[in-house]
Design an enzyme around this catalytic site. Structure first.
Site, PDB file in Angstrom:
ATOM      1  N   ARG A 313       0.812  -1.212   0.000  1.00  0.00           N
ATOM      2  CA  ARG A 313       0.000   0.000   0.000  1.00  0.00           C
ATOM      3  C   ARG A 313       0.856   1.277   0.000  1.00  0.00           C
ATOM      4  O   ARG A 313       0.596   2.200  -0.766  1.00  0.00           O
ATOM      5  CB  ARG A 313      -0.904  -0.013   1.241  1.00  0.00           C
ATOM      6  CG  ARG A 313      -1.936   1.089   1.256  1.00  0.00           C
ATOM      7  CD  ARG A 313      -2.626   1.158   2.621  1.00  0.00           C
ATOM      8  NE  ARG A 313      -3.016  -0.134   3.131  1.00  0.00           N
ATOM      9  CZ  ARG A 313      -4.219  -0.692   3.008  1.00  0.00           C
ATOM     10  NH1 ARG A 313      -5.176  -0.047   2.393  1.00  0.00           N
ATOM     11  NH2 ARG A 313      -4.463  -1.884   3.520  1.00  0.00           N
ATOM     12  N   CYS A 381     -25.884  -2.284  -9.186  1.00  0.00           N
ATOM     13  CA  CYS A 381     -27.226  -2.530  -8.671  1.00  0.00           C
ATOM     14  C   CYS A 381     -27.248  -2.871  -7.196  1.00  0.00           C
ATOM     15  O   CYS A 381     -27.737  -3.930  -6.817  1.00  0.00           O
ATOM     16  CB  CYS A 381     -27.870  -3.641  -9.481  1.00  0.00           C
ATOM     17  SG  CYS A 381     -28.051  -3.143 -11.185  1.00  0.00           S
ATOM     18  N   TYR A 410      -4.956  -1.866  -3.907  1.00  0.00           N
ATOM     19  CA  TYR A 410      -6.127  -2.694  -3.583  1.00  0.00           C
ATOM     20  C   TYR A 410      -7.419  -2.189  -4.222  1.00  0.00           C
ATOM     21  O   TYR A 410      -8.496  -2.377  -3.669  1.00  0.00           O
ATOM     22  CB  TYR A 410      -6.292  -2.825  -2.055  1.00  0.00           C
ATOM     23  CG  TYR A 410      -5.065  -3.415  -1.384  1.00  0.00           C
ATOM     24  CD1 TYR A 410      -4.697  -4.739  -1.619  1.00  0.00           C
ATOM     25  CD2 TYR A 410      -4.257  -2.648  -0.544  1.00  0.00           C
ATOM     26  CE1 TYR A 410      -3.568  -5.281  -1.025  1.00  0.00           C
ATOM     27  CE2 TYR A 410      -3.124  -3.183   0.049  1.00  0.00           C
ATOM     28  CZ  TYR A 410      -2.789  -4.501  -0.192  1.00  0.00           C
ATOM     29  OH  TYR A 410      -1.670  -5.041   0.394  1.00  0.00           O
TER      30      TYR A 410
END
Ligand code: LLP
Length: 452
Positions: A313, A381, A410
């Site tokens: 990260r 949706c 990520y």
């Protein structure tokens, strides 16, 4: 439960785009009202490559890798930086990691295949996973990966047999769980005793695993691996885990005479998703990891091992942004305004999954104040399909280019085809040049695996 990023009760900060500071890619600038990254106008990128689109600041990634190398080797020369490919991987990224002199961590056969296709040297690859399949182990051993991080007794037997059948001794690290609870979201804590990862130290399993590894002819036992979690701000968790693991190294020496030559402390350094986030710096991280290992080893009369760290990260998150086009805007009186974009949980699942926080801006009005509060919703949706909840944004209208910051880690790697959405492309920008490193999927791609 710990949260990812900033305090969920925090109020929108109404910072201007450039005031977002550490959240931004390092080369971000606002020119002529537009957001530029890597010397390239992001509004032009949206036009040329379409949206949704991931844009990565190449210089930012290289700088982060160099800082990890510099601030660990400053304290001890025998350190290697193993970039964690799960944060973001593609062939171009593997080449960049190689060019910067780093190792690569892969966590599946798929990641290994990408690395090998990019020409990444197998001996600099570290292979991970709590349930590597026999084919994945075979692929790793046949490729000649530099380390396999063994996660179970069964796996040790499998590695031994596969290696012996090929006449090789496979270098192996044993993953241990130091029993330290990292201060982060519980989904991404990994070193508690109740964990599917590794061998516990307190229950003696780690000790058994080392004894077994040393006794197997197909295994070249190199050392230990730990990974306590991800998006960690408080370095104290690392310090505690290191103390426990070095204590275990002493126990191994005293009881088996075996010296642990390598210690891999995993990844986990946190980043700023929002302005209030104040993660530790790479400099502070390097000092805690390396100094603590050195100090505990010296105190116990152990040689300082070859140290490896596995940042993911902190290398790529702030380097990346996602560009979308604003579509429908819905004002729900006295409740909130939804700004819907042409992507969502398929290109960034982290808000829905962890309640992560993101900061947006309108790339074609980047110089204007972010003086309204909106929720950036996706096009999929379900109601949970949101990218950024109750965040400041400029006045906006359909057709604007909406940029979400800190999406380099990520997001692409966890993207899906839900609703049969095609996954976005990835563009690397540097010195005024944009290069498409992953193209957007097509409808044909969606049907590629189907039989006629
Ligand atoms: N090494 C190992 C063995 C790991 O499991 C991980 C991450 C890393 C290194 C890199 O950690 P980093 O420096 O990136 O924190 N999907 C979650 C993150 C899961 C991390 C899994 N392991 C998220 O989106 O926050």
């Amino acid at each position: 439960m710990a949260h990812i990023g900033r305090n969920p009760d925090a109020k929108p900060d109404f910072k201007t785009t450039m005031e977002l500071g550490a959240v931004l890619p390092q080369t971000a600038e606002v020119k002529d009202g537009h957001l530029w990254i890597g010397g390239v106008d992001t509004v032009e990128l949206a036009r040329e490559f379409g949206t949704a689109l991931y844009v990565m600041d190449e210089e930012h990634i290289r700088t982060q890798l160099r800082k990890f190398l510099e601030w660990t080797r400053y304290h001890w020369e025998d350190v290697d930086v193993v970039y964690a490919g799960k944060a973001f991987i593609c062939k171009a990224m593997c080449r960049l990691v190689q060019e910067e002199g780093c190792y690569l961590d892969v966590s599946s056969g798929g990641e290994l295949a990408i690395a090998l296709a990019a020409g990444f040297p197998a001996e600099r690859i570290v292979s991970h996973g709590n349930n590597k399949t026999i084919s994945e182990l075979t692929e790793a051993i046949e490729a000649g990966v530099g380390r396999i991080v063994a996660d179970s007794f069964e796996e040790l037997d499998r590695i031994d047999q596969l290696a012996q059948a090929r006449g090789v001794r496979q270098p192996v690290l044993i993953r241990v769980t130091p029993g330290v609870i990292a201060d982060t979201h519980e989904y991404i804590q990994t070193a508690a005793e109740d964990s599917k990862f590794g061998f516990g130290l307190r229950d003696g399993l780690a000790h058994e695993a080392v004894k077994k590894a040393v006794s197997l002819p197909g295994i070249d036992f190199r050392g230990l691996h730990m990974h306590i979690g991800s998006q960690i701000f408080v370095l104290n968790s690392f310090a505690k885990a290191i103390e426990v693991v070095v204590g275990f190294m002493e126990e191994i020496r005293d009881q088996t005479g075996c010296v642990v030559a390598e210690l891999d402390t995993g990844g986990g350094l946190g980043i700023a998703y929002g302005v209030p986030d104040e993660p530790s710096t790479i400099e502070q991280f390097g000092k805690v990891i390396v100094d603590d290992i050195k100090e505990h080893c010296e105190r116990r009369g152990l040689p300082v091992p070859h140290i490896m760290i596995e940042p993911g990260r902190a290398v790529v998150a702030n380097a990346g942004v996602t560009l979308y086009t604003v579509g429908i805007i819905k004002h729900i009186p006295n409740i909130r305004t939804y700004v819907a974009v042409d992507g969502g949980m398929t290109d960034n699942i982290r808000t829905a999954l962890y309640g992560a926080h993101y900061e947006p801006t309108i790339a074609n009005r980047a110089d204007q104040p972010r003086d309204t509060v909106v929720t950036v919703a996706g096009k999929h949706c379900e109601s949970g399909d949101v990218v950024a909840i109750d965040v400041p944004l400029q006045q906006t209208q359909a057709g604007d280019v909406l940029c979400v910051f800190a999406t380099g880690a990520y997001c692409q790697s966890m993207a899906s085809n839900y609703n049969k959405q095609v996954r976005p492309g990835v563009v690397f920008v540097r010195d005024g040049i944009a290069r498409l490193v992953v193209r957007r999927e097509t409808y044909e791609d969606l049907m590629r695996c189907e039989s006629a």
